[in-house]
Design a protein around this motif. Structure first.
Motif, PDB file in Angstrom:
ATOM      1  N   TYR A 160      -8.432   5.525  -6.519  1.00  0.00           N
ATOM      2  CA  TYR A 160      -9.278   5.457  -7.702  1.00  0.00           C
ATOM      3  C   TYR A 160      -8.526   5.980  -8.925  1.00  0.00           C
ATOM      4  CZ  TYR A 160     -13.237   5.169  -4.417  1.00  0.00           C
ATOM      5  OH  TYR A 160     -14.105   4.805  -3.424  1.00  0.00           O
ATOM      6  N   ARG A 161      -9.007   5.555 -10.090  1.00  0.00           N
ATOM      7  CA  ARG A 161      -8.565   6.138 -11.348  1.00  0.00           C
ATOM      8  C   ARG A 161      -9.783   6.424 -12.214  1.00  0.00           C
ATOM      9  NH1 ARG A 161      -5.031   2.640 -15.224  1.00  0.00           N
ATOM     10  NH2 ARG A 161      -5.865   4.144 -16.709  1.00  0.00           N
ATOM     11  N   SER A 162      -9.617   7.388 -13.139  1.00  0.00           N
ATOM     12  CA  SER A 162     -10.714   7.761 -14.009  1.00  0.00           C
ATOM     13  C   SER A 162     -10.166   8.368 -15.289  1.00  0.00           C
ATOM     14  CB  SER A 162     -11.629   8.776 -13.307  1.00  0.00           C
ATOM     15  OG  SER A 162     -12.638   9.235 -14.182  1.00  0.00           O
ATOM     16  N   HIS A 163     -10.839   8.094 -16.391  1.00  0.00           N
ATOM     17  CA  HIS A 163     -10.445   8.697 -17.667  1.00  0.00           C
ATOM     18  C   HIS A 163     -11.230   9.962 -17.977  1.00  0.00           C
ATOM     19  CE1 HIS A 163      -7.569   5.699 -19.080  1.00  0.00           C
ATOM     20  NE2 HIS A 163      -8.379   4.769 -18.602  1.00  0.00           N
ATOM     21  N   ASP A 164     -12.268  10.253 -17.178  1.00  0.00           N
ATOM     22  CA  ASP A 164     -13.049  11.457 -17.420  1.00  0.00           C
ATOM     23  C   ASP A 164     -13.245  12.306 -16.167  1.00  0.00           C
ATOM     24  OD1 ASP A 164     -14.855   9.955 -15.954  1.00  0.00           O
ATOM     25  OD2 ASP A 164     -16.384   9.863 -17.534  1.00  0.00           O
ATOM     26  N   GLY A 165     -12.698  11.881 -15.028  1.00  0.00           N
ATOM     27  CA  GLY A 165     -12.838  12.631 -13.788  1.00  0.00           C
ATOM     28  C   GLY A 165     -14.191  12.468 -13.123  1.00  0.00           C
ATOM     29  N   VAL A 171      -8.699   1.135  -7.808  1.00  0.00           N
ATOM     30  CA  VAL A 171      -7.479   0.461  -8.247  1.00  0.00           C
ATOM     31  C   VAL A 171      -6.870  -0.321  -7.089  1.00  0.00           C
ATOM     32  CG1 VAL A 171      -5.132   0.802  -9.137  1.00  0.00           C
ATOM     33  CG2 VAL A 171      -7.021   2.179 -10.019  1.00  0.00           C
ATOM     34  N   VAL A 172      -6.819   0.305  -5.917  1.00  0.00           N
ATOM     35  CA  VAL A 172      -6.358  -0.353  -4.699  1.00  0.00           C
ATOM     36  C   VAL A 172      -7.469  -0.182  -3.668  1.00  0.00           C
ATOM     37  CG1 VAL A 172      -4.579  -0.512  -2.930  1.00  0.00           C
ATOM     38  CG2 VAL A 172      -3.972   0.180  -5.253  1.00  0.00           C
ATOM     39  N   SER A 184      -5.643  13.630   2.544  1.00  0.00           N
ATOM     40  CA  SER A 184      -4.410  13.320   1.830  1.00  0.00           C
ATOM     41  C   SER A 184      -4.013  14.424   0.875  1.00  0.00           C
ATOM     42  CB  SER A 184      -4.559  12.004   1.055  1.00  0.00           C
ATOM     43  OG  SER A 184      -5.601  12.121   0.092  1.00  0.00           O
ATOM     44  N   GLY A 185      -2.744  14.429   0.513  1.00  0.00           N
ATOM     45  CA  GLY A 185      -2.216  15.206  -0.596  1.00  0.00           C
ATOM     46  C   GLY A 185      -1.624  14.246  -1.603  1.00  0.00           C
ATOM     47  N   LEU A 186      -1.719  14.542  -2.897  1.00  0.00           N
ATOM     48  CA  LEU A 186      -1.294  13.609  -3.935  1.00  0.00           C
ATOM     49  C   LEU A 186      -0.585  14.361  -5.048  1.00  0.00           C
ATOM     50  CD1 LEU A 186      -1.530  10.636  -5.016  1.00  0.00           C
ATOM     51  CD2 LEU A 186      -3.640  11.371  -6.159  1.00  0.00           C
ATOM     52  N   VAL A 187       0.634  13.907  -5.410  1.00  0.00           N
ATOM     53  CA  VAL A 187       1.365  14.487  -6.533  1.00  0.00           C
ATOM     54  C   VAL A 187       2.042  13.385  -7.332  1.00  0.00           C
ATOM     55  CG1 VAL A 187       1.829  16.684  -5.353  1.00  0.00           C
ATOM     56  CG2 VAL A 187       3.511  14.834  -5.241  1.00  0.00           C
ATOM     57  N   PHE A 188       2.431  13.730  -8.565  1.00  0.00           N
ATOM     58  CA  PHE A 188       3.149  12.812  -9.431  1.00  0.00           C
ATOM     59  C   PHE A 188       4.471  13.447  -9.852  1.00  0.00           C
ATOM     60  CE2 PHE A 188      -1.164  11.410  -9.679  1.00  0.00           C
ATOM     61  CZ  PHE A 188      -1.072  10.027  -9.762  1.00  0.00           C
ATOM     62  N   GLN A 189       5.533  12.656  -9.807  1.00  0.00           N
ATOM     63  CA  GLN A 189       6.843  13.088 -10.271  1.00  0.00           C
ATOM     64  C   GLN A 189       6.934  12.909 -11.791  1.00  0.00           C
ATOM     65  OE1 GLN A 189       8.331  14.615  -7.962  1.00  0.00           O
ATOM     66  NE2 GLN A 189       9.316  13.313  -6.439  1.00  0.00           N
ATOM     67  N   PRO A 190       7.883  13.591 -12.448  1.00  0.00           N
ATOM     68  CA  PRO A 190       8.014  13.448 -13.910  1.00  0.00           C
ATOM     69  C   PRO A 190       8.254  12.008 -14.356  1.00  0.00           C
ATOM     70  CG  PRO A 190       9.227  15.362 -13.154  1.00  0.00           C
ATOM     71  CD  PRO A 190       8.780  14.639 -11.922  1.00  0.00           C
ATOM     72  N   ASP A 191       8.895  11.177 -13.522  1.00  0.00           N
ATOM     73  CA  ASP A 191       9.142   9.790 -13.907  1.00  0.00           C
ATOM     74  C   ASP A 191       7.941   8.888 -13.643  1.00  0.00           C
ATOM     75  OD1 ASP A 191       9.108   9.482 -11.161  1.00  0.00           O
ATOM     76  OD2 ASP A 191      11.123   8.610 -11.010  1.00  0.00           O
ATOM     77  N   GLY A 192       6.811   9.485 -13.209  1.00  0.00           N
ATOM     78  CA  GLY A 192       5.607   8.714 -12.973  1.00  0.00           C
ATOM     79  C   GLY A 192       5.392   8.285 -11.545  1.00  0.00           C
ATOM     80  N   THR A 193       6.376   8.478 -10.684  1.00  0.00           N
ATOM     81  CA  THR A 193       6.222   8.102  -9.286  1.00  0.00           C
ATOM     82  C   THR A 193       5.116   8.920  -8.631  1.00  0.00           C
ATOM     83  OG1 THR A 193       8.558   7.495  -9.087  1.00  0.00           O
ATOM     84  CG2 THR A 193       7.374   7.949  -7.035  1.00  0.00           C
ATOM     85  N   ALA A 194       4.225   8.247  -7.917  1.00  0.00           N
ATOM     86  CA  ALA A 194       3.159   8.917  -7.173  1.00  0.00           C
ATOM     87  C   ALA A 194       3.556   9.026  -5.718  1.00  0.00           C
ATOM     88  CB  ALA A 194       1.856   8.146  -7.296  1.00  0.00           C
ATOM     89  N   ARG A 213       5.152   3.303  -7.951  1.00  0.00           N
ATOM     90  CA  ARG A 213       5.421   3.431  -9.382  1.00  0.00           C
ATOM     91  C   ARG A 213       4.236   2.861 -10.149  1.00  0.00           C
ATOM     92  NH1 ARG A 213       8.562   6.021 -12.154  1.00  0.00           N
ATOM     93  NH2 ARG A 213       9.256   4.298 -13.464  1.00  0.00           N
ATOM     94  N   PRO A 214       4.061   3.268 -11.418  1.00  0.00           N
ATOM     95  CA  PRO A 214       2.981   2.683 -12.207  1.00  0.00           C
ATOM     96  C   PRO A 214       3.065   1.158 -12.187  1.00  0.00           C
ATOM     97  CG  PRO A 214       4.045   4.483 -13.389  1.00  0.00           C
ATOM     98  CD  PRO A 214       4.874   4.209 -12.186  1.00  0.00           C
ATOM     99  N   PRO A 215       1.941   0.463 -12.120  1.00  0.00           N
ATOM    100  CA  PRO A 215       0.552   0.922 -12.211  1.00  0.00           C
ATOM    101  C   PRO A 215      -0.073   1.296 -10.857  1.00  0.00           C
ATOM    102  CG  PRO A 215       0.586  -1.453 -12.259  1.00  0.00           C
ATOM    103  CD  PRO A 215       2.027  -1.019 -12.183  1.00  0.00           C
ATOM    104  N   TYR A 216       0.731   1.642  -9.880  1.00  0.00           N
ATOM    105  CA  TYR A 216       0.269   2.193  -8.598  1.00  0.00           C
ATOM    106  C   TYR A 216      -0.533   1.207  -7.748  1.00  0.00           C
ATOM    107  CZ  TYR A 216       1.551   6.228 -11.371  1.00  0.00           C
ATOM    108  OH  TYR A 216       2.230   7.101 -12.190  1.00  0.00           O
ATOM    109  N   ARG A 217      -0.162  -0.064  -7.849  1.00  0.00           N
ATOM    110  CA  ARG A 217      -0.808  -1.077  -7.010  1.00  0.00           C
ATOM    111  C   ARG A 217       0.041  -1.454  -5.811  1.00  0.00           C
ATOM    112  NH1 ARG A 217      -5.223  -3.169  -9.598  1.00  0.00           N
ATOM    113  NH2 ARG A 217      -5.379  -2.732 -11.851  1.00  0.00           N
ATOM    114  N   ASP A 218       1.331  -1.217  -5.882  1.00  0.00           N
ATOM    115  CA  ASP A 218       2.251  -1.607  -4.820  1.00  0.00           C
ATOM    116  C   ASP A 218       2.823  -0.345  -4.182  1.00  0.00           C
ATOM    117  OD1 ASP A 218       3.924  -2.990  -3.130  1.00  0.00           O
ATOM    118  OD2 ASP A 218       5.450  -3.388  -4.666  1.00  0.00           O
TER     119      ASP A 218
END
Length: 313
Positions: A160-165, A171-172, A184-194, A213-218
């Motif tokens: 999921y994605r959200s602009h207000d939480g 999304v997928v 699950s655990g979820l983190v983002f790298q500085p280059d945007g990699t999830a 990588r963004p947009p996080y569909r693949d």
């Protein structure tokens, strides 16, 4: 990732452990956050591991040593389970938990609370889809991303994605489906990699590490060839990844592990004082120290602990 740190193994040492939650018959399923220069720990209080009377306890501490009650969240007719804390870009603290209702066949609805200070929480708001449990959420820039898992067949995890939480948009639809994926655990790298560390409970039941990588569909997934429970994933300032998990290899324990995303490896660094009914850690890195909330029954009753872990090379 800092190139100078690649290939240099982490060493971990538990330097302190404190029991911070033991008021209920069963105290478990923790998370940890640092908000406005204070520590907050949340966990479920109930009569047993699975019972209809679960409530969410919020503790606060100025230093990680001395803790006091900040709030108790309840919901009539529901078992509140597995709270998760998220620090928001707008300066508020957000808490997610699942409300389980019903008898033998339970239904699950993710709820969220917002607070300016960790003490005042107000009323909860239902978020997401019924019976798709939003397990972990993280902000990246001005967007919040979350992974939820289906609590009924067919089993899958969804991104999921959200602009207000609060308003969640899939999304997928099926992020992963094989082997009953769930926590699950979820983190983002500085280059945007999830990166997503995913528990599974069927078939080989081995954990998976997903990368996108963004947009996080693949997403591309690597089998870590170990079984874990209650995963939490954290990126350190030098780019290294650590996880807090219950290792499911015959000896129940909560452990801090190194995660090598390039090689697809999860390596145990140190075992926390734990055993029996144990796991569900929260991880925060602050002042060159890893703070870990978790629960365990190794002292005879299921209680919540806070461990200080030093990491070096």
């Amino acid at each position: 990732m800092n190139p100078s740190s690649i290939g240099q193994p982490l060493a971990a040492t538990v330097t302190a452990v404190r029991r911070i939650g033991d008021s209920a018959p069963h105290n478990a399923f923790t998370d940890l956050a640092r908000h406005r220069d204070r520590w907050f720990c949340v966990f479920r209080e109930g009569s047993s591991h699975v019972s209809g009377d679960g409530t969410i306890r919020v503790l606060v501490s100025p230093d990680g040593r001395h803790w006091a009650a900040a709030a108790l969240l309840t919901r009539d007719g529901a078992d509140l389970r597995d709270p998760r804390l998220v620090t928001r870009p707008d300066g508020r603290l957000q808490l997610y938990a699942a409300a389980a209702t019903g008898g033998a066949t339970k239904t699950f609805q993710t709820l969220t609370w917002l607070s300016p200070d960790g003490h005042r929480w107000g009323d909860p708001t239902p978020v997401g889809e019924r019976d798709v449990w939003l397990w972990r959420a993280a902000w990246h820039g001005d967007v919040m991303w979350g992974v939820g898992y289906a609590t009924r067949d067919p089993r899958f995890v969804r991104l999921y994605r959200s602009h207000d939480g609060v308003d969640l948009h899939p999304v997928v639809g099926t992020l992963f489906a094989d082997g009953y994926p769930n926590e699950s655990g979820l983190v983002f790298q500085p280059d945007g990699t999830a990166l997503c560390l995913l528990r599974r409970d069927r078939g080989t039941a081995t954990a998976q590490l997903g990368r996108a990588r963004p947009p996080y569909r693949d997403w591309h997934w690597t089998d870590l060839k170990v079984q874990v429970g209650g995963p939490a994933l954290l990126r350190l300032p030098d780019g290294r990844l650590v996880a807090g998990v219950r290792l499911l290899d015959g000896r129940a324990r909560t452990a801090i592990c190194a995660v090598d995303a390039e090689r697809g490896e999860l390596t145990e660094l140190v075992t926390l004082p734990s055993g029996g009914d144990t796991s569900y850690p929260g991880l925060v890195w602050h002042d060159e120290l890893l703070r870990v909330s978790y629960y365990s029954s190794h002292e005879g009753r299921t209680c919540v602990y806070l461990a200080d872990v030093t990491l070096g090379r």
